[in-house]
Scaffold this active site. Structure first.
Site, PDB file in Angstrom:
ATOM      1  N   ASP A 281      41.867  15.360 -16.899  1.00 57.73           N
ATOM      2  CA  ASP A 281      42.694  13.938 -16.416  1.00 57.73           C
ATOM      3  C   ASP A 281      42.352  12.996 -15.743  1.00 57.73           C
ATOM      4  O   ASP A 281      40.675  12.917 -14.558  1.00 57.73           O
ATOM      5  CB  ASP A 281      43.677  14.945 -16.561  1.00 57.73           C
ATOM      6  CG  ASP A 281      45.447  13.468 -16.728  1.00 57.73           C
ATOM      7  OD1 ASP A 281      44.900  12.339 -16.714  1.00 57.73           O
ATOM      8  OD2 ASP A 281      45.927  13.786 -16.750  1.00 57.73           O
TER       9      ASP A 281
HETATM   10  C1  BGC Z   1      47.316  10.460 -17.140  1.00 58.53           C
HETATM   11  C2  BGC Z   1      46.804  10.919 -18.294  1.00 58.53           C
HETATM   12  C3  BGC Z   1      46.098   9.235 -19.694  1.00 58.53           C
HETATM   13  C4  BGC Z   1      44.986   9.721 -18.254  1.00 58.53           C
HETATM   14  C5  BGC Z   1      43.930   8.170 -18.470  1.00 58.53           C
HETATM   15  C6  BGC Z   1      46.735   9.818 -16.193  1.00 58.53           C
HETATM   16  O1  BGC Z   1      46.956   9.487 -14.931  1.00 58.53           O
HETATM   17  O2  BGC Z   1      47.680  11.778 -16.329  1.00 58.53           O
HETATM   18  O3  BGC Z   1      47.561  10.982 -19.474  1.00 58.53           O
HETATM   19  O4  BGC Z   1      45.458   9.594 -20.251  1.00 58.53           O
HETATM   20  O5  BGC Z   1      45.745   9.056 -16.547  1.00 58.53           O
HETATM   21  O6  BGC Z   1      45.012   6.697 -18.795  1.00 58.53           O
END
Ligand code: BGC
Length: 749
Positions: A281
């Site tokens: 993530d």
């Molecule tokens: C989130 C993800 C997301 C990623 C990219 C993160 O903060 O938890 O779900 O896909 O950012 O934007």
């Protein structure tokens, strides 16, 4: 409205699918050969470059890095010309010409915004969900986005957690079905179609159980619960061919997910044989330093790669450190090669080497057919929670409607969370739709009363009450602004914000029929508003086409059919609340004495010794799977073909369903099972199947389900996955709290 499937396919085809057919279709072994050949040519730096994903900032710096082979994927880059330009640099100016994977969070639509995933789950209709994801992929690929970070399939049993909006709710089975539908829609018939987006099953794993509903928090999910509750949607995603997985922000029992070898390697790779790609993530590798789990970026990179992560989202810990780690034998070249293999395999599967550039035409965005499909999704996602004295649908005796509340005309807010690309100018609000679609039938008085959902200023309420007095019915649109749910948007109090409750109470004193329509990112605690209203519709955040769909429901052109994908608590203190809880030693008695009934100086045991709250009881406001229709359905004649089954047998059930009301309608028939005695305590009920059944007024149908006995398997005391022979109970009914029941036994072979 029903989707004209032929038209849907034809239009989508005309718009995009035939725009370019993939040049090369590689078989698995051809792809593996190509991956190995390319890997052979790569320097260590180029390998680490592939494992690096960045969200571009300075275009020149980005171009240089791409030219040098320092980037495998970019996110949040959506200008079609710019995307093609940077891809051209990767293809023509980098040493090996490896295409970039261009990604973005396309969660519930790209331009045409669909209901939030929680709302989509309320449809209990995987086809609707698949159609929505297909539309999203077609629109996003027009801007070069070929990888989305969805579906989010975290089991979510805590509405305080803002990200429940992005989930499919509390149930492992429903979430699995809906997650698979999204994957199918995003990825289309083939990953290498130019309108396909690689899907990403996230967040792996247990993130939805963040303590107290606070985002980014710790989870404490033991292996058995992990396997029985949190992992099944991810296993279903693997089986459905989901191209990628994303780790999660939480640490589970002290181990941050991005370094959790047990789930990333032992389960995902070894047990499930997953050969897709795993990304962290956003900066979750580097965040292991904040967790106090890694001393620095180097250790974070090592722990991630050694646990089985392939790509580092934005933290640059891999590219900056792994060369050194390799020299120190802290990671092996085999681990790095495996990661790069997974990345290249995906790029070949997507046909990016042959078709790196955008071919989907721009005019697919907000295409008329897409809006129609989005409207149908809303029609099936709006839940009718209450309808006393048939307040709805509005009859032709209604001459004047008072439209009130901060969500009646809030185009931005009704799109909900995770919307970066949908524009409010394209959003159709209920006010606009009622005026445009029903303005010749009714006179509309609009008094918003409050400027936005958190507005505490009471000054406008008198005007709204006055409008109500001059109307035949009041339509009160309340709920949450988009910003109140989603990532990092948790709440400790689930009541309506601002002065919305006062507004509803004031409107109810007028004696005019009051219809409350809630648009929100989660299930809110609305017991007193339900009490004050004659009818209640729960629309979640419905997206671009919310207005027209809600208008058609209010005026009876569409009969609601959605069901709650989550349990609705009466008050926040009941959270977490979900129907499939384990059997307890002292289950609640529905007739518990509540706090106001307890005599003064009552004896210690006078309220009984049961599992419930003195002030909230044990039951929710609405159970999972609940939702009314303008018509009524009667269940009868539940039959099991046999009540004695072998472990390799099949459960065959039939039930008669009759539409006993005046309207044509659709009922979601739900089948639940209870394993009465297990080697570990079992849930009181578990959803195992459902069907949407359409019935004309007065019509009856015999509905049948066939379910392999193997579906009753679970991870038991010995941590093995088995069906345990013994006694079971089965229910077929309209929600998780009601239904006809039958018993059966399963015997070993
Ligand atoms: C989130 C993800 C997301 C990623 C990219 C993160 O903060 O938890 O779900 O896909 O950012 O934007």
């Amino acid at each position: 409205m029903k989707i004209n499937k032929l038209l849907f396919t034809t239009t989508l085809t005309a718009l995009a699918l035939t725009a370019c057919s993939p040049k090369g279709t590689n078989s698995d072994s051809e792809i593996e050969n190509k991956v190995e050949a390319l890997l052979d040519k790569m320097t260590l730096e180029e390998k680490l470059g592939q494992m690096n994903q960045l969200s571009p900032w300075d275009p020149n710096e980005l171009a240089n890095k791409v030219r040098n082979g320092e980037i495998g994927s970019i996110l949040n880059y959506m200008n079609p010309e710019e995307v093609n330009k940077i891809q051209k640099i990767a293809m023509e100016e980098s040493r090996l010409g490896i295409p970039l994977l261009v990604s973005r969070d396309v969660i519930h639509g790209y331009k045409t915004i669909f209901p939030i995933p929680l709302g989509q789950a309320a449809t209990f209709n995987p086809q609707i969900v698949e159609n929505g994801a297909r539309v999203a992929a077609i629109e996003a690929s027009a801007d070069g986005i070929r990888w989305t970070f969805a579906p989010m399939i975290d089991i979510s049993r805590d509405p305080r957690w803002g990200r429940i909006a992005e989930s499919c709710g509390e149930d492992p089975y429903l979430t699995s079905v809906m997650g698979v539908a999204m994957i199918k829609g995003f990825q289309g018939d083939s990953l290498n179609s130019p309108t396909s987006m690689a899907a990403c099953a996230k967040h792996f794993v247990a993130y939805g159980a963040s303590e107290g509903g606070k985002d980014y928090n710790s989870t404490f999910i033991p292996e058995r619960v992990l396997r029985n509750v949190y992992l099944p949607p991810f296993k279903a995603a693997v089986d459905a061919g989901c191209a990628t997985f994303m780790t999660s922000f939480n640490d589970n029992d002290g181990v941050p997910s991005t370094a959790n070898k047990f789930v990333l390697k032992d389960i995902l790779r070894d047990e499930w044989k997953y050969d897709g790609m795993v990304v962290t993530d956003w900066a979750s590798a580097a965040e292991m330093i904040n967790h106090g789990f890694c001393a620095d970026g180097k250790e974070a990179a090592e722990k991630s790669v050694n646990a089985g992560v392939d790509m580092d989202m934005v933290s640059e810990t891999f590219i900056k450190n792994l060369k050194q780690s390799l020299a120190e034998n802290k990671v092996s070249i085999e681990s790095i090669d495996d990661a790069v293999r997974n990345i290249l395999r995906l790029k070949y599967r997507m046909g990016l080497f042959e078709n790196p550039y955008i071919v989907t035409p721009q005019n697919v965005k907000y295409a008329e057919e897409h809006l129609k499909i989005a409207k149908e999704a809303v029609e099936q996602s709006v839940i009718l929670l209450k309808n006393d004295t048939q307040t709805l649908p509005l009859t032709n005796k209604i001459r004047t409607v008072a439209v009130v509340g901060p969500m009646a005309d809030a185009p931005y807010e009704q799109m909900g969370t995770w919307v970066f690309d949908g524009e409010k100018d394209h959003t159709q609000t209920p006010l606009k739709a009622i005026r445009e679609m029903y303005g010749d039938q009714v006179n509309v008085i609009f008094e918003p009363a409050l400027g936005y959902s958190r507005d505490k200023n009471l000054n406008g309420i008198a005007k709204a009450v006055n409008a109500a007095r001059h109307a035949d019915v009041v339509l009160a649109f309340v709920g949450e602004e988009a910003i109140l749910s989603g990532e990092a948007h948790s709440l400790a109090n689930l009541n309506l914000q601002g002065a919305q409750s006062q507004l509803i109470q004031a409107l109810s004193t007028t004696g005019k029929p009051l219809v409350t329509i809630v648009m929100a990112g989660r299930q809110l605690t609305i017991a007193s508003e339900v009490e004050a209203s004659d009818a209640v519709l729960y629309a979640f955040h419905p997206g671009t086409m919310g207005g027209p769909a809600i208008a058609d429901i209010l005026f009876g052109k569409v009969n609601p059919s959605a069901k709650t994908p989550v349990t609705f608590p009466r008050m926040t203190g009941q959270v977490p609340i979900y129907y499939a809880h384990n059997s307890t030693g002292r289950p609640a008695n529905p007739k518990e004495m509540l706090i106001d009934e307890i005599p003064v100086e009552a004896g210690q045991t006078s309220v009984g010794c049961r599992s419930f709250y003195l002030d909230a009881g044990a039951s929710p406001l609405y159970p999972f799977g609940y939702g009314l229709s303008y018509t009524t359905f009667e269940y009868s004649n539940l039959k099991l073909t046999s009540d004695k089954l072998a472990i390799n047998g099949e459960i065959s059930v039939t039930v008669d369903l009759k539409n006993t009301g005046k309207y044509d309608g659709t009922e979601v028939v739900q089948l639940y099972i209870q394993d009465k005695v297990g080697s570990v305590t079992r849930p009181v009920k578990e959803l195992k199947a459902f069907q949407r059944v359409e019935l004309k007024a007065g019509e009856s149908k015999n509905v049948s389900f066939s379910l392999p006995v193997s579906e009753l398997a679970f991870w038991g005391y010995n941590m093995t996955y088995n069906v345990e022979p013994g006694d079971f109970k089965l229910w077929v009914g309209t929600n998780s709290a009601e239904g006809l029941s039958a018993d059966f036994t399963v015997s070993a072979l």
